[in-house]
Design a protein around this motif. Structure first.
Motif, PDB file in Angstrom:
ATOM      1  N   ASN A  74      10.412  -6.671   0.205  1.00  0.00           N
ATOM      2  CA  ASN A  74       9.407  -7.430   0.948  1.00  0.00           C
ATOM      3  C   ASN A  74       8.048  -6.721   1.048  1.00  0.00           C
ATOM      4  O   ASN A  74       7.236  -7.074   1.891  1.00  0.00           O
ATOM      5  CB  ASN A  74       9.931  -7.792   2.340  1.00  0.00           C
ATOM      6  CG  ASN A  74      10.078  -6.591   3.245  1.00  0.00           C
ATOM      7  OD1 ASN A  74       9.960  -5.443   2.815  1.00  0.00           O
ATOM      8  ND2 ASN A  74      10.326  -6.847   4.513  1.00  0.00           N
ATOM      9  N   SER A  75       7.818  -5.743   0.202  1.00  0.00           N
ATOM     10  CA  SER A  75       6.531  -5.031   0.172  1.00  0.00           C
ATOM     11  C   SER A  75       6.234  -4.573  -1.243  1.00  0.00           C
ATOM     12  O   SER A  75       7.147  -4.387  -2.049  1.00  0.00           O
ATOM     13  CB  SER A  75       6.569  -3.781   1.064  1.00  0.00           C
ATOM     14  OG  SER A  75       6.710  -4.093   2.404  1.00  0.00           O
ATOM     15  N   ILE A  76       4.946  -4.370  -1.491  1.00  0.00           N
ATOM     16  CA  ILE A  76       4.550  -3.790  -2.770  1.00  0.00           C
ATOM     17  C   ILE A  76       3.368  -2.844  -2.509  1.00  0.00           C
ATOM     18  O   ILE A  76       2.390  -3.212  -1.867  1.00  0.00           O
ATOM     19  CB  ILE A  76       4.242  -4.877  -3.821  1.00  0.00           C
ATOM     20  CG1 ILE A  76       4.091  -4.264  -5.193  1.00  0.00           C
ATOM     21  CG2 ILE A  76       3.098  -5.758  -3.429  1.00  0.00           C
ATOM     22  CD1 ILE A  76       4.348  -5.227  -6.326  1.00  0.00           C
ATOM     23  N   LEU A  77       3.534  -1.597  -2.937  1.00  0.00           N
ATOM     24  CA  LEU A  77       2.551  -0.550  -2.690  1.00  0.00           C
ATOM     25  C   LEU A  77       1.779  -0.262  -3.971  1.00  0.00           C
ATOM     26  O   LEU A  77       2.358   0.152  -4.971  1.00  0.00           O
ATOM     27  CB  LEU A  77       3.251   0.725  -2.208  1.00  0.00           C
ATOM     28  CG  LEU A  77       2.362   1.958  -2.010  1.00  0.00           C
ATOM     29  CD1 LEU A  77       1.396   1.748  -0.841  1.00  0.00           C
ATOM     30  CD2 LEU A  77       3.234   3.195  -1.778  1.00  0.00           C
ATOM     31  N   TYR A  78       0.470  -0.470  -3.897  1.00  0.00           N
ATOM     32  CA  TYR A  78      -0.404  -0.181  -5.030  1.00  0.00           C
ATOM     33  C   TYR A  78      -1.194   1.094  -4.773  1.00  0.00           C
ATOM     34  O   TYR A  78      -1.653   1.333  -3.655  1.00  0.00           O
ATOM     35  CB  TYR A  78      -1.421  -1.310  -5.231  1.00  0.00           C
ATOM     36  CG  TYR A  78      -0.845  -2.572  -5.793  1.00  0.00           C
ATOM     37  CD1 TYR A  78      -0.750  -2.751  -7.170  1.00  0.00           C
ATOM     38  CD2 TYR A  78      -0.408  -3.594  -4.960  1.00  0.00           C
ATOM     39  CE1 TYR A  78      -0.234  -3.927  -7.697  1.00  0.00           C
ATOM     40  CE2 TYR A  78       0.111  -4.765  -5.480  1.00  0.00           C
ATOM     41  CZ  TYR A  78       0.200  -4.919  -6.845  1.00  0.00           C
ATOM     42  OH  TYR A  78       0.711  -6.077  -7.362  1.00  0.00           O
ATOM     43  N   GLY A  79      -1.377   1.875  -5.813  1.00  0.00           N
ATOM     44  CA  GLY A  79      -2.342   2.950  -5.777  1.00  0.00           C
ATOM     45  C   GLY A  79      -3.693   2.350  -6.146  1.00  0.00           C
ATOM     46  O   GLY A  79      -3.781   1.429  -6.967  1.00  0.00           O
ATOM     47  N   ASN A  89      -4.547   4.015  -1.382  1.00  0.00           N
ATOM     48  CA  ASN A  89      -3.460   3.042  -1.481  1.00  0.00           C
ATOM     49  C   ASN A  89      -3.819   1.743  -0.794  1.00  0.00           C
ATOM     50  O   ASN A  89      -4.621   1.729   0.148  1.00  0.00           O
ATOM     51  CB  ASN A  89      -2.190   3.554  -0.792  1.00  0.00           C
ATOM     52  CG  ASN A  89      -1.552   4.715  -1.491  1.00  0.00           C
ATOM     53  OD1 ASN A  89      -1.936   5.085  -2.597  1.00  0.00           O
ATOM     54  ND2 ASN A  89      -0.571   5.307  -0.838  1.00  0.00           N
ATOM     55  N   ILE A  90      -3.161   0.675  -1.237  1.00  0.00           N
ATOM     56  CA  ILE A  90      -3.213  -0.607  -0.540  1.00  0.00           C
ATOM     57  C   ILE A  90      -1.832  -1.238  -0.671  1.00  0.00           C
ATOM     58  O   ILE A  90      -1.237  -1.221  -1.741  1.00  0.00           O
ATOM     59  CB  ILE A  90      -4.341  -1.521  -1.077  1.00  0.00           C
ATOM     60  CG1 ILE A  90      -4.503  -2.748  -0.191  1.00  0.00           C
ATOM     61  CG2 ILE A  90      -4.138  -1.881  -2.534  1.00  0.00           C
ATOM     62  CD1 ILE A  90      -5.842  -3.473  -0.391  1.00  0.00           C
ATOM     63  N   LYS A  91      -1.332  -1.739   0.450  1.00  0.00           N
ATOM     64  CA  LYS A  91       0.026  -2.286   0.478  1.00  0.00           C
ATOM     65  C   LYS A  91      -0.015  -3.731   0.927  1.00  0.00           C
ATOM     66  O   LYS A  91      -0.742  -4.081   1.864  1.00  0.00           O
ATOM     67  CB  LYS A  91       0.900  -1.472   1.429  1.00  0.00           C
ATOM     68  CG  LYS A  91       2.341  -1.949   1.480  1.00  0.00           C
ATOM     69  CD  LYS A  91       3.214  -1.057   2.330  1.00  0.00           C
ATOM     70  CE  LYS A  91       3.292  -1.572   3.723  1.00  0.00           C
ATOM     71  NZ  LYS A  91       4.363  -0.980   4.533  1.00  0.00           N
ATOM     72  N   LEU A  92       0.752  -4.564   0.241  1.00  0.00           N
ATOM     73  CA  LEU A  92       1.015  -5.926   0.686  1.00  0.00           C
ATOM     74  C   LEU A  92       2.437  -5.911   1.218  1.00  0.00           C
ATOM     75  O   LEU A  92       3.386  -5.759   0.455  1.00  0.00           O
ATOM     76  CB  LEU A  92       0.873  -6.920  -0.472  1.00  0.00           C
ATOM     77  CG  LEU A  92       1.254  -8.378  -0.160  1.00  0.00           C
ATOM     78  CD1 LEU A  92       0.386  -8.938   0.961  1.00  0.00           C
ATOM     79  CD2 LEU A  92       1.116  -9.229  -1.429  1.00  0.00           C
ATOM     80  N   GLY A  93       2.565  -5.993   2.523  1.00  0.00           N
ATOM     81  CA  GLY A  93       3.882  -5.976   3.117  1.00  0.00           C
ATOM     82  C   GLY A  93       3.836  -5.364   4.504  1.00  0.00           C
ATOM     83  O   GLY A  93       2.896  -4.628   4.836  1.00  0.00           O
TER      84      GLY A  93
END
Length: 191
Positions: A74-79, A89-93
């Motif tokens: 239920n989340s996705i972590l982008y660098g 970082n930016i996270k959707l979740g």
């Protein structure tokens, strides 16, 4: 694997190019955890508006977090990468797939790159993913009321202040308000 897990899985190998040729997002993997990354999370100036300021960071702890996020359903972590270098970082979740709502959180760890619009462009890219690829109806974010930069980048991306949680957090020994921002799909304008 259910439909929602497939959606997140499909994003893990994609590089997300922003409207700036020097800036892109990429899902983080444990082998990309650097000493710089660990040091950012121990730098008060970087984390002072986050709960990370209460956590002693180690490379092992950061690698575990990145691994958990990589396998999250239920989340996705982008660098955030600037000129091929990981700078934040930016996270959707977490994402609530039942209600089609996701939260975002972000930081730019490299202080030399603050004030160049990188957070604004990164949020723009993650919001596009949230609405166009994950098919969410709403994206939310929060920040302390005294975090002027965060309020500005959210508002620059069309987020509206939805509420104030009075004296909700402690900052440097004083109680401060926490703000809740939201952006709904029907108000979203991709530029």
């Amino acid at each position: 694997m259910n439909k929602n897990e497939k959606i997140l899985q499909s994003l893990k190998d994609k590089i997300v190019q922003t409207d700036d040729n020097n800036l892109f997002l990429k899902v983080l993997k444990t082998d990309e955890v650097s000493e710089d990354y660990v040091n950012w999370l121990s730098d008060y100036e970087v984390v002072k508006f986050t709960d990370q300021k209460y956590v002693e960071q180690t490379r092992e702890r950061v690698e575990l977090f990145v691994e958990e996020q990589f396998f999250s359903i239920n989340s996705i972590l982008y660098g955030i990468f600037w000129k091929q270098k990981h700078i934040g970082n930016i996270k959707l979740g977490p994402i609530d797939f039942n209600n089609k709502v996701g939260e975002i959180s972000y930081f730019i760890g490299n202080l030399d790159l603050w004030g160049f619009g990188i957070a604004t462009k990164s949020i723009k890219a993650i919001v596009s993913i949230a609405f166009n690829e994950v098919d969410l109806e709403k994206v939310t974010a929060g920040c302390y009321s005294i975090n002027i930069a965060s309020k500005k980048v959210l508002e620059n991306n069309g987020f509206e202040l939805e509420g104030t949680r009075k004296k909700h957090s402690i900052f440097e020994g004083k109680r401060v308000d926490s703000l809740v921002y939201g952006l709904i799909r029907s108000d979203y304008k991709e530029k």
